[in-house]
Design an enzyme around this catalytic site. Structure first.
Site, PDB file in Angstrom:
ATOM      1  N   GLN A   1       0.852  -1.318  -0.015  1.00 58.46           N
ATOM      2  CA  GLN A   1       0.030   0.030   0.012  1.00 58.46           C
ATOM      3  C   GLN A   1       0.907   1.133   0.019  1.00 58.46           C
ATOM      4  OE1 GLN A   1      -3.327  -0.552   3.137  1.00 58.46           O
ATOM      5  NE2 GLN A   1      -1.908  -2.351   3.432  1.00 58.46           N
TER       6      GLN A   1
ATOM      7  N   CYS B   1      -0.209  14.648 -15.141  1.00 57.80           N
ATOM      8  CA  CYS B   1      -0.903  15.736 -15.254  1.00 57.80           C
ATOM      9  C   CYS B   1      -2.381  15.291 -14.558  1.00 57.80           C
ATOM     10  CB  CYS B   1      -1.138  16.306 -16.862  1.00 57.80           C
ATOM     11  SG  CYS B   1      -2.216  17.515 -17.039  1.00 57.80           S
TER      12      CYS B   1
ATOM     13  N   CYS C   1       1.682  21.105 -16.754  1.00 58.01           N
ATOM     14  CA  CYS C   1       1.779  20.362 -17.953  1.00 58.01           C
ATOM     15  C   CYS C   1       1.616  21.290 -19.079  1.00 58.01           C
ATOM     16  CB  CYS C   1       0.686  19.215 -17.860  1.00 58.01           C
ATOM     17  SG  CYS C   1       0.599  18.420 -19.413  1.00 58.01           S
TER      18      CYS C   1
ATOM     19  N   CYS D   1      -4.902  16.292 -18.265  1.00 57.35           N
ATOM     20  CA  CYS D   1      -4.824  14.911 -19.411  1.00 57.35           C
ATOM     21  C   CYS D   1      -3.796  13.938 -18.913  1.00 57.35           C
ATOM     22  CB  CYS D   1      -4.032  15.857 -20.581  1.00 57.35           C
ATOM     23  SG  CYS D   1      -2.112  16.022 -20.296  1.00 57.35           S
TER      24      CYS D   1
ATOM     25  N   THR E   1       0.342  -3.209   8.646  1.00 54.85           N
ATOM     26  CA  THR E   1      -0.682  -2.560   8.121  1.00 54.85           C
ATOM     27  C   THR E   1      -1.776  -2.488   9.137  1.00 54.85           C
ATOM     28  OG1 THR E   1      -2.436  -2.349   6.399  1.00 54.85           O
ATOM     29  CG2 THR E   1      -1.751  -4.462   7.003  1.00 54.85           C
ATOM     30  N   SER E   2      -2.630  -1.415   9.415  1.00 53.39           N
ATOM     31  CA  SER E   2      -3.758  -1.234  10.301  1.00 53.39           C
ATOM     32  C   SER E   2      -5.038  -1.806   9.573  1.00 53.39           C
ATOM     33  CB  SER E   2      -4.209   0.110  10.745  1.00 53.39           C
ATOM     34  OG  SER E   2      -4.315   0.772   9.590  1.00 53.39           O
TER      35      SER E   2
ATOM     36  N   HIS F   1      -1.427   1.473  -3.987  1.00 57.69           N
ATOM     37  CA  HIS F   1      -1.957   2.917  -4.134  1.00 57.69           C
ATOM     38  C   HIS F   1      -1.078   3.880  -4.615  1.00 57.69           C
ATOM     39  CE1 HIS F   1      -4.408   1.360  -0.141  1.00 57.69           C
ATOM     40  NE2 HIS F   1      -4.763   1.157  -1.456  1.00 57.69           N
TER      41      HIS F   1
ATOM     42  N   CYS G   1      -0.289  21.064 -21.300  1.00 60.90           N
ATOM     43  CA  CYS G   1      -1.692  21.382 -21.626  1.00 60.90           C
ATOM     44  C   CYS G   1      -2.266  22.504 -20.600  1.00 60.90           C
ATOM     45  CB  CYS G   1      -2.671  20.051 -21.408  1.00 60.90           C
ATOM     46  SG  CYS G   1      -2.878  19.779 -19.891  1.00 60.90           S
TER      47      CYS G   1
HETATM   48  C1  BV8 Z   1     -12.180   3.775  -3.765  1.00 60.12           C
HETATM   49  C2  BV8 Z   1      -2.086   6.513  -1.272  1.00 60.12           C
HETATM   50  C3  BV8 Z   1     -13.895   3.810  -5.093  1.00 60.12           C
HETATM   51  C4  BV8 Z   1      -2.012   8.246  -1.154  1.00 60.12           C
HETATM   52  C5  BV8 Z   1      -3.628   5.749   0.273  1.00 60.12           C
HETATM   53  C6  BV8 Z   1     -16.201   3.661   4.158  1.00 60.12           C
HETATM   54  C7  BV8 Z   1     -16.131   1.822   4.545  1.00 60.12           C
HETATM   55  C8  BV8 Z   1     -15.445   1.361   3.754  1.00 60.12           C
HETATM   56  C9  BV8 Z   1     -14.552   2.229   2.559  1.00 60.12           C
HETATM   57  C10 BV8 Z   1     -14.670   3.314   2.337  1.00 60.12           C
HETATM   58  C11 BV8 Z   1     -15.486   4.065   3.273  1.00 60.12           C
HETATM   59  N1  BV8 Z   1     -15.590   5.432   2.767  1.00 60.12           N
HETATM   60  C12 BV8 Z   1     -14.716   5.561   1.847  1.00 60.12           C
HETATM   61  C13 BV8 Z   1     -14.072   4.232   1.577  1.00 60.12           C
HETATM   62  C14 BV8 Z   1     -13.375   4.094   0.531  1.00 60.12           C
HETATM   63  C15 BV8 Z   1     -11.535   4.180   1.024  1.00 60.12           C
HETATM   64  C16 BV8 Z   1     -11.449   3.878   2.316  1.00 60.12           C
HETATM   65  O1  BV8 Z   1     -11.203   2.634   2.612  1.00 60.12           O
HETATM   66  N2  BV8 Z   1     -11.333   4.714   3.288  1.00 60.12           N
HETATM   67  C17 BV8 Z   1     -11.025   4.220   4.794  1.00 60.12           C
HETATM   68  C18 BV8 Z   1     -10.348   5.478   5.424  1.00 60.12           C
HETATM   69  C19 BV8 Z   1     -12.202   3.832   5.557  1.00 60.12           C
HETATM   70  N3  BV8 Z   1     -11.120   3.735   0.118  1.00 60.12           N
HETATM   71  C20 BV8 Z   1     -10.854   4.572  -1.101  1.00 60.12           C
HETATM   72  O2  BV8 Z   1     -11.117   5.532  -1.403  1.00 60.12           O
HETATM   73  C21 BV8 Z   1     -10.153   3.643  -2.241  1.00 60.12           C
HETATM   74  N4  BV8 Z   1     -10.684   4.024  -3.400  1.00 60.12           N
HETATM   75  O3  BV8 Z   1     -12.787   3.228  -2.819  1.00 60.12           O
HETATM   76  O4  BV8 Z   1     -12.598   4.054  -4.909  1.00 60.12           O
HETATM   77  C22 BV8 Z   1     -14.070   3.899  -6.449  1.00 60.12           C
HETATM   78  C23 BV8 Z   1     -14.053   2.608  -7.259  1.00 60.12           C
HETATM   79  C24 BV8 Z   1     -14.282   2.984  -8.600  1.00 60.12           C
HETATM   80  C25 BV8 Z   1     -14.487   3.813  -9.299  1.00 60.12           C
HETATM   81  C26 BV8 Z   1     -13.992   5.176  -8.569  1.00 60.12           C
HETATM   82  C27 BV8 Z   1     -13.756   5.284  -7.056  1.00 60.12           C
HETATM   83  C28 BV8 Z   1      -8.639   4.311  -2.142  1.00 60.12           C
HETATM   84  C29 BV8 Z   1      -7.823   3.908  -1.183  1.00 60.12           C
HETATM   85  C30 BV8 Z   1      -6.507   4.286  -1.253  1.00 60.12           C
HETATM   86  C31 BV8 Z   1      -6.127   5.798  -0.694  1.00 60.12           C
HETATM   87  N5  BV8 Z   1      -4.761   5.814  -0.779  1.00 60.12           N
HETATM   88  N6  BV8 Z   1      -2.448   6.207  -0.269  1.00 60.12           N
HETATM   89  C32 BV8 Z   1      -1.089   8.546  -0.030  1.00 60.12           C
HETATM   90  O5  BV8 Z   1      -0.041   7.858   0.355  1.00 60.12           O
HETATM   91  O6  BV8 Z   1      -0.951   9.950   0.145  1.00 60.12           O
HETATM   92  S1  BV8 Z   1      -4.210   4.865   1.411  1.00 60.12           S
HETATM   93  C33 BV8 Z   1      -3.109   4.982   2.607  1.00 60.12           C
HETATM   94  O7  BV8 Z   1      -3.698   4.868   3.952  1.00 60.12           O
HETATM   95  C34 BV8 Z   1      -2.008   4.051   2.590  1.00 60.12           C
HETATM   96  O8  BV8 Z   1      -1.306   3.584   1.205  1.00 60.12           O
HETATM   97  C35 BV8 Z   1      -2.480   3.023   3.357  1.00 60.12           C
HETATM   98  O9  BV8 Z   1      -3.333   2.074   2.561  1.00 60.12           O
HETATM   99  C36 BV8 Z   1      -3.497   3.693   4.315  1.00 60.12           C
HETATM  100  C37 BV8 Z   1      -2.677   3.678   5.602  1.00 60.12           C
HETATM  101  O10 BV8 Z   1      -2.854   2.363   6.209  1.00 60.12           O
HETATM  102  P1  BV8 Z   1      -1.429   1.496   6.771  1.00 60.12           P
HETATM  103  O11 BV8 Z   1      -0.443   1.615   5.478  1.00 60.12           O
HETATM  104  O12 BV8 Z   1      -2.037   0.373   7.173  1.00 60.12           O
HETATM  105  O13 BV8 Z   1      -0.870   2.454   7.616  1.00 60.12           O
HETATM  106  P2  BV8 Z   1      -1.453   3.057   9.005  1.00 60.12           P
HETATM  107  O14 BV8 Z   1      -0.796   4.293   9.351  1.00 60.12           O
HETATM  108  O15 BV8 Z   1      -3.072   3.017   9.083  1.00 60.12           O
HETATM  109  O16 BV8 Z   1      -1.087   1.933  10.073  1.00 60.12           O
HETATM  110  C38 BV8 Z   1       0.426   1.628  10.187  1.00 60.12           C
HETATM  111  C39 BV8 Z   1       0.428   0.326  10.970  1.00 60.12           C
HETATM  112  O17 BV8 Z   1       1.761  -0.135  11.165  1.00 60.12           O
HETATM  113  C40 BV8 Z   1      -0.299   0.200  12.259  1.00 60.12           C
HETATM  114  O18 BV8 Z   1      -1.017  -0.889  12.464  1.00 60.12           O
HETATM  115  C41 BV8 Z   1       0.849   0.131  13.184  1.00 60.12           C
HETATM  116  O19 BV8 Z   1       0.513  -0.212  14.440  1.00 60.12           O
HETATM  117  C42 BV8 Z   1       1.942  -0.382  12.455  1.00 60.12           C
HETATM  118  N7  BV8 Z   1       3.323  -0.046  12.819  1.00 60.12           N
HETATM  119  C43 BV8 Z   1       4.039   0.938  13.349  1.00 60.12           C
HETATM  120  N8  BV8 Z   1       5.370   0.769  13.350  1.00 60.12           N
HETATM  121  C44 BV8 Z   1       5.465  -0.572  12.815  1.00 60.12           C
HETATM  122  C45 BV8 Z   1       4.305  -1.124  12.353  1.00 60.12           C
HETATM  123  N9  BV8 Z   1       4.260  -2.432  11.968  1.00 60.12           N
HETATM  124  C46 BV8 Z   1       5.392  -3.054  11.693  1.00 60.12           C
HETATM  125  N10 BV8 Z   1       6.722  -2.526  12.237  1.00 60.12           N
HETATM  126  C47 BV8 Z   1       6.792  -1.189  12.758  1.00 60.12           C
HETATM  127  N11 BV8 Z   1       8.145  -0.868  13.142  1.00 60.12           N
HETATM  128 ZN    ZN Z   2      -1.897  17.858 -19.300  1.00 56.91          ZN
END
Ligand code: BV8
Ligand code: ZN
Length: 271
Positions: free
Chosen positions: A101, A127, A155, A130, A195-196, A119, A157
């Protein structure tokens, strides 16, 4: 590491291992996780608010500044022993699919190949209008530690350049998502690292593997919704637990089917 002999043997016989990672695997490289509160200019924002097309339309300089600050952090960071252990594991098992992720390139820099970025990637801007791919200027951006507003480049465009990540509300890349689903459906072992498991649809993958009867292993220092659902839960930082797991299960003992030898994994991860 208290894993029963049976489970150890089953893990060792694995033909296909999926490694699924989140922000926690890069935490020990100094990359803040999404759980970590934002600092500086963005301290009053929630990451999920900034990582949206609307936020970029409303305030492109605030969002672009955030991603340039994160890109600076990523480029200054080094893969940690968890990334290295995963790259090593690729040489010890017949087939490994790495699904992340994370938008950083620390897995690739550790020697992992064909990483499925669900992700997107912070190194592939394009862009906003475009969708033409763009290129960053060479070198590491120099951003103030507290961050700053920064107008995104344009861009040809006239559209603004945006980071190559998948924002909330945007669909995941088809090829990567279907390859990740296929792998979760076919694997014998599914490792869930740092991952959470709260962001959909990626968070469904562990359940897909469980429903297929795969051995599921979680490595995380904090509780998650998977704790009492995985086969083996290994609480602790990935940088400490994962090298030990790889060493204990696969270390030295090449799997029967004959492992592939990955280029970057010459040096064995420190136990
Ligand atoms: C979509 C890129 C539809 C950007 C990211 C309600 C219910 C269900 C779903 C939804 C809802 N409302 C909205 C949604 C959908 C939404 C979603 O899931 N929201 C959540 C918040 C409820 N999902 C979307 O919007 C997805 N798209 O649904 O599109 C669609 C379909 C067709 C056509 C049009 C539209 C897109 C989701 C992707 C978003 N982009 N990242 C950027 O990085 O800026 S998500 C981003 O957050 C990360 O990529 C990752 O996925 C997430 C964070 O989670 P983790 O990686 O697990 O990190 P986190 O900080 O949470 O946890 C860290 C963990 O590590 C902890 O557990 C901690 O204990 C642990 N840790 C800490 N230290 C260590 C460790 N583990 C091991 N070792 C250590 N040392
Ligand atoms: Zn463009």
């Amino acid at each position: 590491m208290d894993i029963s002999e049976d489970l150890l043997n089953t893990l060792r016989k694995a033909g296909h291992v999926v490694v699924f990672t989140g922000a926690g695997v890069s935490a020990e490289s100094g990359i803040p996780t999404f759980r970590d509160a934002l600092t500086g200019l963005w301290e009053h924002f929630d990451a999920k608010e900034l990582a949206t097309p609307d936020a970029f339309s409303r305030n492109p300089a605030l969002v672009w500044g955030w991603y340039e600050w994160r890109r600076m952090k990523v480029l200054r960071a080094q893969p940690n022993s968890a990334h290295l252990a995963i790259a090593m594991l690729e040489t010890l098992v017949p087939r490994l699919t790495l699904v992340t992720q994370n938008v950083d390139d620390l897995h690739e820099r550790a020697g992992s190949r064909d990483v499925l970025h669900l992700h997107g990637s912070i190194n592939r801007p394009f862009c906003f209008v475009c969708r033409l791919p763009a290129i960053y200027p060479a070198g590491i951006p120099v951003e103030p530690d507290g961050g700053r507003r920064l107008e995104p480049p344009r861009c040809k465009c006239g559209g603004r350049i945006r980071p190559g990540v998948v924002w909330f509300g945007e669909p995941l890349p088809d090829n990567e998502w279907s390859a990740a689903n296929d792998a979760a459906n076919q694997c014998d072992v599914f490792l869930c690292i740092g991952t959470s498991s709260l962001v959909q649809p990626a968070a469904r993958l562990p359940t897909v593997a469980m429903q297929r009867g795969a051995i599921t292993v979680q490595v995380n220092p904090n509780p998650t919704s998977l704790d009492d659902r995985v086969t083996i839960n290994l609480p602790g930082p990935a940088g400490q637990v994962l090298p030990r797991l790889v060493e204990t299960v696969w270390g030295g003992a090449k799997s029967q089917e004959g492992a592939t030898s990955a280029p970057g994994a010459a040096s064995s991860p420190s136990p």
